[in-house]
Design an enzyme around this catalytic site. Sequence first.
Site, mmCIF file in Angstrom:
data_model
loop_
_atom_site.group_PDB
_atom_site.id
_atom_site.type_symbol
_atom_site.label_atom_id
_atom_site.label_comp_id
_atom_site.label_asym_id
_atom_site.label_seq_id
_atom_site.Cartn_x
_atom_site.Cartn_y
_atom_site.Cartn_z
ATOM 1 C CG ASP A 98 -5.443 2.839 0.303
ATOM 2 O OD1 ASP A 98 -6.411 2.092 0.085
ATOM 3 O OD2 ASP A 98 -4.435 2.473 0.940
ATOM 4 C CG HIS B 242 -3.954 -1.288 -2.170
ATOM 5 N ND1 HIS B 242 -5.028 -1.977 -2.690
ATOM 6 C CD2 HIS B 242 -4.449 -0.458 -1.226
ATOM 7 C CE1 HIS B 242 -6.134 -1.592 -2.069
ATOM 8 N NE2 HIS B 242 -5.808 -0.661 -1.184
ATOM 9 C CB SER C 178 -0.912 0.010 1.230
ATOM 10 O OG SER C 178 -1.596 1.229 1.325
ATOM 11 C CG MET D 220 -11.507 3.777 0.746
ATOM 12 S SD MET D 220 -10.361 3.656 2.141
ATOM 13 C CE MET D 220 -8.797 3.831 1.274
ATOM 14 C CG MET E 227 -8.567 7.814 1.463
ATOM 15 S SD MET E 227 -7.810 7.857 3.105
ATOM 16 C CE MET E 227 -6.895 6.309 3.093
ATOM 17 C CG MET F 198 -12.144 -1.916 3.872
ATOM 18 S SD MET F 198 -10.467 -1.584 3.278
ATOM 19 C CE MET F 198 -9.827 -0.542 4.597
ATOM 20 C CG ASP G 144 -6.278 -2.329 2.798
ATOM 21 O OD1 ASP G 144 -5.335 -2.250 3.608
ATOM 22 O OD2 ASP G 144 -6.618 -1.382 2.059
ATOM 23 C CG HIS H 13 -9.650 0.811 -1.643
ATOM 24 N ND1 HIS H 13 -9.309 0.581 -0.320
ATOM 25 C CD2 HIS H 13 -11.011 0.802 -1.680
ATOM 26 C CE1 HIS H 13 -10.416 0.459 0.400
ATOM 27 N NE2 HIS H 13 -11.458 0.599 -0.404
#
Length: 221
Positions: free
Chosen positions: A38, A36, A11, A71, A40, A139, A175, A69
């Site tokens: 993330d 990975h 990540s 989010m 947000m 998660m 994750d 991912h």
Amino acid sequence: MSEPYIKIAPSLLSADFSQLGDEIQAVAAAGADWIHVDIMDGHFVPNLTIGPAVVRSIRACTKLPFDVHLMVENPGLFIDPFVEAGADALTVHVEVPGVLDHLTQIKLRGKKVGLSLSPDTSAKTLEPYLSHIDHILVMTVHPGFGGQSFLETQIPKIKEIRHMIGSRPIAIEVDGGINPQTAPQVIEAGATILVSGHSIFTGDPAQYAHNIEILRRKKEA
């Protein structure tokens, strides 16, 4: 039957952002399978990370798949920009409105389709979408921040999802709080893709291969 291969997806949230390209190349050389990323938006979760411009700038650093991912509150606004930036797989949350539309949008762009659920969300919410996805991201911490402790309450959920999937070719990705102690637990429960940040990006690239390989180890008999 042979044991499934365990993919490791470092990540980037835990990487040194002042040397992001070097960090990506280091984990790629160390045996990572995916990268990975993330994303947000400060709405779905109370934090902000990176945008498509950063993903585009690091795309040339590796040929490994970018596992993005989302989010975010409205994935429909983000899917196309991240596809164009170089994403290979995109995951949206089952908790957002219009889930099927988002999954379809990803599929139409020719990318791997993921669906995630937060710790407080029932596994049963995934059932209507199983024919539309390539992987499920469970998660094992509350989304939004790195470095949280692993929630052991999610182990039964992983097992439930493994049973729910049956013979469908859907991978289970996990994750949150994945380290050498928790990795064997999620593998035993049915996970085949492990996302890990702090346990891989320890600050010493010479250790990254060891950090990755130890996560793949099964529980000792």
